[in-house]
Write a protein that holds these residues in place. Structure first.
Motif, mmCIF file in Angstrom:
data_model
loop_
_atom_site.group_PDB
_atom_site.id
_atom_site.type_symbol
_atom_site.label_atom_id
_atom_site.label_comp_id
_atom_site.label_asym_id
_atom_site.label_seq_id
_atom_site.Cartn_x
_atom_site.Cartn_y
_atom_site.Cartn_z
ATOM 1 N N PHE A 192 0.827 -1.207 0.000
ATOM 2 C CA PHE A 192 0.000 0.000 0.000
ATOM 3 C C PHE A 192 0.862 1.259 0.000
ATOM 4 O O PHE A 192 0.459 2.299 -0.524
ATOM 5 N N THR A 193 2.043 1.179 0.592
ATOM 6 C CA THR A 193 2.997 2.289 0.503
ATOM 7 C C THR A 193 3.339 2.547 -0.954
ATOM 8 O O THR A 193 3.337 3.705 -1.425
ATOM 9 N N LYS A 199 7.937 5.501 -1.300
ATOM 10 C CA LYS A 199 9.001 4.532 -1.532
ATOM 11 C C LYS A 199 8.960 3.414 -0.504
ATOM 12 O O LYS A 199 8.936 3.661 0.707
ATOM 13 N N VAL A 200 8.968 2.180 -0.990
ATOM 14 C CA VAL A 200 8.963 1.008 -0.116
ATOM 15 C C VAL A 200 10.233 0.985 0.735
ATOM 16 O O VAL A 200 11.317 1.338 0.276
ATOM 17 N N ASN A 201 10.095 0.594 1.990
ATOM 18 C CA ASN A 201 11.181 0.495 2.980
ATOM 19 C C ASN A 201 11.594 1.830 3.568
ATOM 20 O O ASN A 201 12.502 1.879 4.400
ATOM 21 N N LEU A 207 2.739 6.883 5.036
ATOM 22 C CA LEU A 207 1.407 6.293 4.902
ATOM 23 C C LEU A 207 0.675 6.361 6.234
ATOM 24 O O LEU A 207 -0.515 6.699 6.291
ATOM 25 N N MET A 208 1.376 6.071 7.318
ATOM 26 C CA MET A 208 0.782 6.142 8.646
ATOM 27 C C MET A 208 0.366 7.567 8.984
ATOM 28 O O MET A 208 -0.716 7.807 9.535
#
Length: 615
Positions: A192-193, A199-201, A207-208
């Motif tokens: 979902f990010t 960017k993932v990681n 997102l939070m």
């Protein structure tokens, strides 16, 4: 006995040195190379740790790596075989990397270490390997203040494990059960990010932070199609919607069709759709975490809970564990991600491999020393650099005078870069490499986001509050030293503006003033809290006390000393450069106070922003 722990080659390389069970030093490689989340061999972090411990590498007793690469390779092979012939191109790409480096990681590590020690491989100390989740769990339990605890580890994936429950007792950690790849709460959140354009990681915390601006209207869609959650918190993902097991992307077209549109492109405008998606996956994540925590309590019958792994950095979920479960005490490793695995690997060797006794120190809140485990720089080093760049500064011989001056500056609405003592280990700035502001100023969130941090305007800021005053400002009864728990602002500090807020949607919600400390009050009246006590950080504590004496407010805004895409500053040079490149008003390095308008002209070259990874 000296043990060096290393995390490297996957994400956020780090090194930690443990001497007879005590953590002497720990730092991420990114802080030295200035490359965010640097995953290369952490030669600079190792060099620092050895220097701090005053020991040459060859004199170490053990070196330990935080993962077992051969088991990870086994998982990679089995996964590709299971999904064949899908993902063939991804398989070839992955195999190229593995055959060059990771499959022979033991040899690679020894060569790098020998180069660093300027010796032959055969002269190195013994090299050991722990399992990935074992490293995380050791980093959570052994530095904690508990003699026994349930330990939950939730991340993307280790070798096979994605979620695991352990029991910690004295000097032992014992696995109870685990969930395996590809069923991963961390990877679900990362999917979902990716879908929302981050960017993932590294963008998961964005997102939070975005979630409170949206409505969780997609929760049922997620539960009906993507994840099957059992009553005990165990879960399975529907892999028809995900590509991460055999492809180069997190999700596929079926995922996009489910939510009605393709992924947002990075830097495109964030819309209500992304906000609602963020709210929905955040709610699902919290539900899984709460069920897992309740299961841990029921199965292990202990009042204490430790958390580690990347999902443990979801401080909203942590806040709900704190408020809604039967655990009386919770401790979260401040470097809960992969970097913290270096600490855990070293401690696992000390306690498990060598069977040393574990003694709790009642005079310390825990064994992480406030997470102030990185380099520090004295006044002589500071002045030498400032004189080299012809900086203008005022030196304060007396600490009380310095703190009065800085408190006064903050009370007038100025933004201050605050550089003191040892650098923090982990993703949070905790008052030694921080940018500070006045939480009473309703414009401060936008000012600091757009003019100082160069990042999205929706991003919330954390409050640093005096430990003994925390319950006066927030619905929090226990310390949150590491800024890893979210709680609501006290109701009597909130401002009732229901008519105004009802007409606002999305980012416009920022326009409403919600409390008497508006700059640290998120749109849902929550705050990610750091409690500050004199035992962990005396100077930062005293600064807040001086600010309180001047203003009546025992809270400061605390955000990390860096700009978007850049690691937190490490050296006085890093701090001055960041200060001059932004619209920060003042810089305080140790006992030196610098005012922006007094500084020699700085070459304003915006191309520096491209040096860093925009995430």
């Amino acid at each position: 006995m000296n043990i060096l722990g290393i995390s490297a080659y996957y994400h956020d390389s780090a090194a930690a040195l443990v001497k007879s069970g005590r953590i002497i030093a720990a730092a991420q490689e990114e802080r030295f190379t200035r490359k965010k989340h640097d995953a290369r061999f952490p030669k600079n972090a190792i060099a620092y740790a050895l220097e701090e411990a005053k020991i040459p590498l060859r004199k170490l007793d053990y070196i330990v790596f935080y993962e077992k690469p051969l088991i990870t390779f086994e998982r990679l092979l089995e996964t590709y075989i299971a999904y064949a012939p899908q993902g063939f191109h991804s398989f070839i790409s992955a195999m190229t990397v593995w055959l060059k480096e990771k499959l022979y990681l033991k040899t690679v590590l020894k060569k790098e270490l020998a180069k660093l020690a300027n010796c032959k491989v055969g002269q190195l100390p013994p090299l050991l390997f722990t399992e990935h989740h074992q490293s995380h769990v050791a980093s959570a339990f052994f530095p904690s203040p508990f003699d026994n605890a349930a330990i939950l580890c939730l991340d993307a994936v280790g070798e096979w494990a994605t979620t695991s429950l352990w029991l910690g007792e004295s000097n032992r950690i014992t696995p109870r059960w685990e969930l395996h790849f590809p069923h991963s709460l961390g990877l679900l959140y990362s999917a979902f990010t990716y879908y929302t354009g981050f960017k993932v990681n590294s963008g998961e915390y964005k997102l939070m932070g975005l979630a409170p601006y949206g409505e969780p209207k997609y929760v049922n869609l997620i539960l009906e199609n993507l994840i099957d959650i059992k009553a005990d918190g165990s879960f399975r993902l529907n892999m028809e919607y995900f590509n991460y097991a055999m492809g180069l992307k997190m999700i596929n077209n079926k995922f996009s069709r489910l939510f009605g549109q393709p992924p947002r492109k990075a830097e495109n405008k964030i819309t209500q759709h992304e906000m609602d998606i963020a709210a929905s996956i955040q709610k699902v994540t919290e539900e899984v975490v709460l069920r897992l925590a309740n299961t841990a309590y029921q199965e292990l019958k202990t009042d204490n809970l430790c958390l580690a792994g990347g999902v443990a950095l979801n401080c909203v979920a942590n806040g709900r564990i704190y408020q809604e479960t039967n655990f009386k005490n919770i401790w979260i490793q401040p470097a809960a991600g992969d970097a913290g695995g270096s600490v855990g690997a070293a401690l696992a060797v000390w306690y498990q491999y060598l069977s040393n006794e574990r003694h709790l120190n009642i005079n310390e809140p825990d064994m992480m020393q406030g997470s102030y485990l990185g380099p520090q720089f004295n006044n002589d080093e500071t002045q030498e650099y400032l004189d080299d760049v012809k900086a203008k500064y005022n030196y304060f011989k007396e600490e009380d005078e310095l703190l009065n001056e800085v408190a006064s500056i903050l009370s007038k609405g100025y933004v201050v870069g605050w550089f003191q003592g040892r650098m923090e280990f982990g993703p949070r700035a905790l008052g030694n490499r921080s940018i500070l502001g006045d939480p009473r100023n309703q414009e401060m969130q936008s000012i600091m986001n757009l003019k100082i941090k160069y990042r999205e305007s929706f991003r919330p800021f954390a409050p640093s509050v005096l430990t003994e005053k925390a319950s006066q400002y927030f619905e929090l009864e226990k310390p949150s030293d590491y800024m890893l728990i979210v709680a609501k602002v006290k109701e009597d500090l909130r401002i009732n503006n229901q008519k105004e807020t009802q007409s606002l949607f999305g980012i416009d919600k920022l326009k409403a003033v919600r409390s008497t400390i508006p700059a640290v009050t998120h749109v849902d009246y929550s705050a990610r809290i750091q409690t500050v006590n004199p035992a962990n950080n005396s100077r930062y504590y005293q600064l807040i006390k001086h600010f309180e004496a001047l203003t009546g407010c025992g809270v400061l805004i605390n955000t990390s000393f860096n700009v978007r895409g850049e690691p937190i500053v490490c050296t006085p040079e890093d701090a001055y450069r960041c200060f001059m490149r932004t619209e920060m008003d003042y810089l305080v390095i140790n006992d030196y106070v610098l005012k922006k308008v007094d500084q020699p002209k700085w070459k304003h070259d915006k191309s520096w922003q491209n040096e860093f990874e925009l995430d």
